[in-house]
Enzyme design. Structure first.
Site, PDB file in Angstrom:
ATOM      1  N   ASP A 152      61.880   4.121  69.949  1.00  0.00           N
ATOM      2  CA  ASP A 152      61.602   4.788  71.218  1.00  0.00           C
ATOM      3  C   ASP A 152      62.494   4.219  72.314  1.00  0.00           C
ATOM      4  O   ASP A 152      62.940   3.070  72.245  1.00  0.00           O
ATOM      5  CB  ASP A 152      60.138   4.594  71.616  1.00  0.00           C
ATOM      6  CG  ASP A 152      59.174   5.272  70.670  1.00  0.00           C
ATOM      7  OD1 ASP A 152      59.606   6.209  69.973  1.00  0.00           O
ATOM      8  OD2 ASP A 152      58.002   4.861  70.632  1.00  0.00           O
ATOM      9  N   GLY A 340      22.172 -36.690  88.991  1.00  0.00           N
ATOM     10  CA  GLY A 340      22.207 -37.678  90.057  1.00  0.00           C
ATOM     11  C   GLY A 340      23.411 -38.588  90.040  1.00  0.00           C
ATOM     12  O   GLY A 340      23.414 -39.615  90.722  1.00  0.00           O
ATOM     13  N   CYS A 341      24.480 -38.211  89.315  1.00  0.00           N
ATOM     14  CA  CYS A 341      25.643 -39.097  89.194  1.00  0.00           C
ATOM     15  C   CYS A 341      26.652 -38.931  90.319  1.00  0.00           C
ATOM     16  O   CYS A 341      27.599 -39.725  90.425  1.00  0.00           O
ATOM     17  CB  CYS A 341      26.329 -38.886  87.855  1.00  0.00           C
ATOM     18  SG  CYS A 341      27.110 -37.274  87.688  1.00  0.00           S
ATOM     19  N   GLY A 342      26.536 -37.872  91.134  1.00  0.00           N
ATOM     20  CA  GLY A 342      27.475 -37.665  92.231  1.00  0.00           C
ATOM     21  C   GLY A 342      28.408 -36.496  92.037  1.00  0.00           C
ATOM     22  O   GLY A 342      29.446 -36.412  92.704  1.00  0.00           O
ATOM     23  N   SER A 344      28.067 -33.408  92.945  1.00  0.00           N
ATOM     24  CA  SER A 344      28.166 -32.599  94.158  1.00  0.00           C
ATOM     25  C   SER A 344      29.120 -33.240  95.164  1.00  0.00           C
ATOM     26  O   SER A 344      29.866 -32.543  95.864  1.00  0.00           O
ATOM     27  CB  SER A 344      26.782 -32.421  94.794  1.00  0.00           C
ATOM     28  OG  SER A 344      25.919 -31.700  93.931  1.00  0.00           O
ATOM     29  N   THR A 345      29.119 -34.557  95.236  1.00  0.00           N
ATOM     30  CA  THR A 345      30.055 -35.253  96.127  1.00  0.00           C
ATOM     31  C   THR A 345      31.486 -35.038  95.671  1.00  0.00           C
ATOM     32  O   THR A 345      32.396 -34.807  96.481  1.00  0.00           O
ATOM     33  CB  THR A 345      29.740 -36.753  96.163  1.00  0.00           C
ATOM     34  OG1 THR A 345      28.376 -36.942  96.551  1.00  0.00           O
ATOM     35  CG2 THR A 345      30.641 -37.474  97.156  1.00  0.00           C
TER      36      THR A 345
END
Length: 554
Positions: A152, A340-342, A344-345
């Site tokens: 083609d 609770g290890c951080g 989010s920080t």
């Protein structure tokens, strides 16, 4: 009988798609790509060069039943007023001798003249570079001298060309008897399942769009292909496949791959415009300007010596550019750690560095809002027991039930976790052009996301238990029993850490935590760059390896 002294002869078994069609219109459609006009077809029929079920037919307006064996021949004295003329232009040559050429046809070059493309074709360039193939010197068909198979216009790659009529007859017979092996490379939408399969789907003219081909439930001609997936990009957007064809129907690979749900990228006839638009959003600097199809490998017998000849043609730059673009994706990073290890920080530090982040907790909070999927599923399953008057989820009530009854917890997780996973995958898709993006998902490892290919790398946030269960827990207002329950729902710390290639140490000093996060980000960016280079090197190694594999196949 058909009159003697003819040049070309065609024989076709009509199918259902020919029902009710005029004989001259049928042949005009079949021969259009060979440069034969309807007027010339009508002249040949009226001069006695057509058979219908073995009987001469001179009426071009005869209506077909769709079951006839049809034959048509070109008269020996027929003159083609539109015979192609020599035209200059580049033609990469892989092999040349007195009777055979093997060319790397560029994409965008039509193989031979046709009514819609009378010049600037491969044939025109062949006549310029090798005048000996012209009809006046070779005795071959003046409209397509040397052509024994075609590609083609938008397809690149290997094409064999005969330089003599004897070579053409031999090669044409080899192609017709399927003694030639041809393998193409195609980039298709999605991830083919199964990853390798045979496609046996008869083809013919599209029942309503005569310029297209289609898989036909009845009356189609045999069409067989075999594909094998070589690579799929990490987001599953597109795949590189090798396709061997056992028949040579017009547009066969394009039609067959579309038929199984994986059309070629860039195919404006059989492709998927919506999927192309979606793909373009994640690869803004890469576009497929043509159908991504390349004739990669060819095995033929030399028309004079009979020696087996094998040819490999690596893909051109535009094809490679799409593959590079698909491989140049965001490094998808999962962030995990014990409750609770951080984490989010760490997410806050990443946001301050303008790195895209996803939070599973924030996603769940949104799912629990009134009218959202999570809230609707919770209400539907538990009959409003854990729902607020406004339709949202009563999170304290639901959490208390999950603490008290593990069966409720598992049921809620089974409902919510797939929605979070879907949202996370969408997040990575939206940031596919970023260097890296980070998703914080507490149960990422427990859910097997690292094994399912949702993330490429996992980072572990390490925090001493005395900090995590002491000051950090108190600062979040969590009861010791609540934190212990969270811990019980997750893998032990040692098992989590064992699945992670990177670690951020959090020992209670914010400045040190920020420094640790920035260090890991630098290492991740280096890993992303290394991965891009590794993809490029893999592609370079792939072509000779694939050719060697193909050579070993029958």
């Amino acid at each position: 009988m058909i009159k003697t002294g003819q040049k070309r002869h065609w024989q076709i078994q009509a199918g259902n798609e020919a029902y009710g069609m005029r004989l001259d219109k049928f042949w005009a459609g079949e021969l259009a790509e060979q440069g034969v006009s309807r007027g010339r077809v009508r002249d040949w029929i009226e001069s006695g060069h057509a058979l219908v079920d073995g009987a001469a037919e001179t009426r071009g307006k005869r209506k077909l039943a769709g079951t006839e064996l049809l034959e048509l021949a070109e008269p020996a004295d027929a003159v083609n007023p539109d015979a192609p003329q020599p035209e200059s232009g580049p033609l990469p040559v892989l092999f040349e001798d007195d009777c055979l050429l093997v060319i790397d046809k560029p994409a965008g070059l039509t193989t031979h003249p046709a009514p819609g493309c009378p010049d600037n074709t491969l044939v025109n360039r062949l006549l310029h570079h090798w005048p000996d193939i012209g009809a006046d010197r070779s005795g071959m068909d003046p409209s397509r001298p040397g052509i024994v198979h075609r590609l083609d216009k938008g397809t690149s790659g290997l094409i064999a060309v005969a330089r003599t009529e004897a070579a053409r007859l031999t090669l044409a017979s080899d192609f017709a008897e399927r003694r030639v092996s041809k393998v193409y490379l195609a980039i298709v939408h999605g991830r083919p399942e199964p990853p390798a399969a045979d496609i046996d789907a008869p083809m013919g003219r599209h029942p309503s769009i005569k310029t297209r081909m289609a898989v036909l439930p009845k009356g189609g001609r045999e069409a067989r292909s075999r594909y094998r997936t070589l690579w799929t990009d990490p987001l599953g957007r597109a795949s590189l496949v090798a396709v061997r064809i056992f028949t040579g129907r017009t547009h066969q690979i394009r039609v067959h791959m579309a038929h199984v749900g994986h059309p070629l990228l860039g195919d404006t006839v059989y492709g998927d415009a919506t999927r192309m638009e979606t793909l373009a959003e994640t690869m803004p600097d890469v576009t497929a300007e043509r159908q991504m199809l390349h004739a990669f490998w060819l095995r033929i017998a030399h028309p004079e010596s009979g020696e087996t000849m094998r040819f490999l043609c690596e893909p051109p730059e535009d094809f490679m550019g799409v593959l590079r673009g698909l491989g140049r994706i965001c490094l998808r990073v999962g962030l995990v750690g014990m409750p609770g290890c951080g984490k989010s920080t760490v997410l806050g530090v990443l946001r301050s560095m303008s790195i895209a982040v996803f939070s599973a907790d924030e996603c769940v909070a949104e799912l629990y809002e009134p009218g959202h999927d999570g809230a609707e599923m919770i209400r539907g399953r538990f009959g409003g027991r854990y729902s607020l008057e406004n339709g949202g989820v009563n999170k304290p009530s639901l959490f208390a039930a999950m603490l008290e009854d593990d069966a409720v917890r598992r049921e809620v997780m089974d409902m919510v976790h797939p929605m979070v996973k879907h949202a996370c995958e969408k997040f990575f898709e939206d940031h596919a052009h970023d260097c890296l993006a980070v998703a914080e998902v507490p149960l990422l490892l427990e859910g097997g996301w690292h094994d399912d290919g949702v993330v490429d790398e996992v980072v572990y946030v390490d925090c001493p238990d005395e900090l995590r269960t002491g000051p950090f827990r108190e600062s979040r207002g969590l009861a010791p029993e609540t934190l212990a329950a969270f811990d019980s729902w997750q893998w032990p710390a040692a098992d989590k850490r064992a699945c992670c290639a990177w670690e951020i140490r959090n020992h209670g000093d914010r400045a040190v935590l920020e420094s640790e996060t920035r260090r890991v980000v630098r290492e991740l960016r280096e890993a992303a760059a290394d991965r891009g280079e590794a993809h490029e090197q893999w592609l370079e190694r792939l072509w000779p390896q694939l050719a060697e594999e193909l050579d070993g196949e029958s």
